[in-house]
Motif scaffolding. Structure first.
Motif: not given
Length: 295
Positions: A68-84
């Motif tokens: 869960l923390d890993l997915i939130e970290l990726i979302r926060a990076s804004e490399i991908l859309q939040s709905s990836f």
């Protein structure tokens, strides 16, 4: 030990950026880029990483990783859309290195020529054996274009001849030429890492004394070969056609690969004023063009 694999569906334009982020910001053990739609891809130029239009990024983590923390970290990076799109998979414990090694076995080509991973013995001691480990950055004999070139070289009389390997990569074609009787091979590549790989592989195969390696800017002037082999891609074969032709002796032979069957006629137009072509050699959608320089 069990593992968690995070699979993220993305595209080629951002896959490597995402992979770099995961390496820098998380405790990832490995990153793999996988074709999401099983689209064929050819070997990259030395030093180049080619990705598919739709790419799965596979990241391997310890089983106790907080996903869960890993997915939130990726979302926060804004490399991908939040709905990836992503998938989390539990992998059974395996000896991954052994499994990888077991997937590669000696490869027999035409005219008793073999490509053999270093952890295997030669199936036939009296054959022409090239010891080369599988890798990602340079040609290792598994791709159709490399096999076409190896089969062509093995059909040529290379005894005591000077060969140019134009875009030498791993050095596999140069090593084959030397083991098939060539007097000397000159390897040329734009990537210093390719020259290092070629040098190491030549030493592993005990042919380094007759293998000279150059970056294009360091190449001695007026070198011409009896045989030139170029396993690159269609665009450099077009752009560098006059340089390639100029490096072959009159009545010398050329082998050009890295060409799709849809590109054959166009490539020929850049060479036909100087080269008489043989019938193309195909393997799947890939083609090797060979011929003799007559002018």
């Amino acid at each position: 030990m069990s593992w968690i694999q995070l699979r993220i569906n993305t595209n080629a334009s951002i896959a490597e950026k995402l992979g770099d982020f995961l390496f820098e910001q998380t405790d990832v053990h490995s990153i793999t880029y996988l074709d999401a739609k099983d689209t064929p891809i050819f070997e990259p130029l030395p030093g180049e990483t080619l990705l598919w239009n739709e790419t799965d990024v596979l990241a391997l983590y310890d089983a106790n990783t907080n996903t869960l923390d890993l997915i939130e970290l990726i979302r926060a990076s804004e490399i991908l859309q939040s709905s990836f799109q992503y998938k989390i998979e539990i992998l059974e414990d395996k000896d991954w290195i052994r499994e990888w090694m077991d997937s590669f076995v000696p490869l027999e080509l035409k005219n008793n020529l073999w490509i053999i991973p270093s952890w295997h013995s030669a199936p036939e001691t009296n054959s022409t054996n090239i010891f080369l480990d599988p890798g990602l950055a340079f040609g290792t004999g598994t791709h159709a274009t490399t096999q076409l070139c190896l089969n062509w070289l093995s059909s040529q009389n290379l005894q005591d001849k000077l060969i140019i390997d134009f875009g030498c990569g791993s050095g596999i074609l140069a090593i084959a030429a030397l083991k098939l009787g060539a007097k000397k091979v000159i390897g040329i590549d734009i990537d210093p890492q390719a020259l290092q790989a070629s040098r190491a592989n030549a030493k592993k195969n005990q042919v380094e004394e007759n293998f000279d390696l150059y970056l294009p800017k360091d190449l001695p002037e007026n070198i011409t070969a009896d045989v030139l082999i170029a396993n690159i891609l269609a665009e450099p074969l077009r752009a560098l056609s006059q340089q390639i032709i100029g490096m072959v002796k009159l009545d010398g032979n050329l082998g050009l690969s890295g060409i799709l069957d849809t590109q054959v006629d166009n490539i020929k137009t850049y060479y036909t004023d100087n080269v008489s072509f043989d019938k193309p050699d195909n393997q799947g959608e890939w083609v090797l063009l060979s011929g003799k320089k007559y002018k």
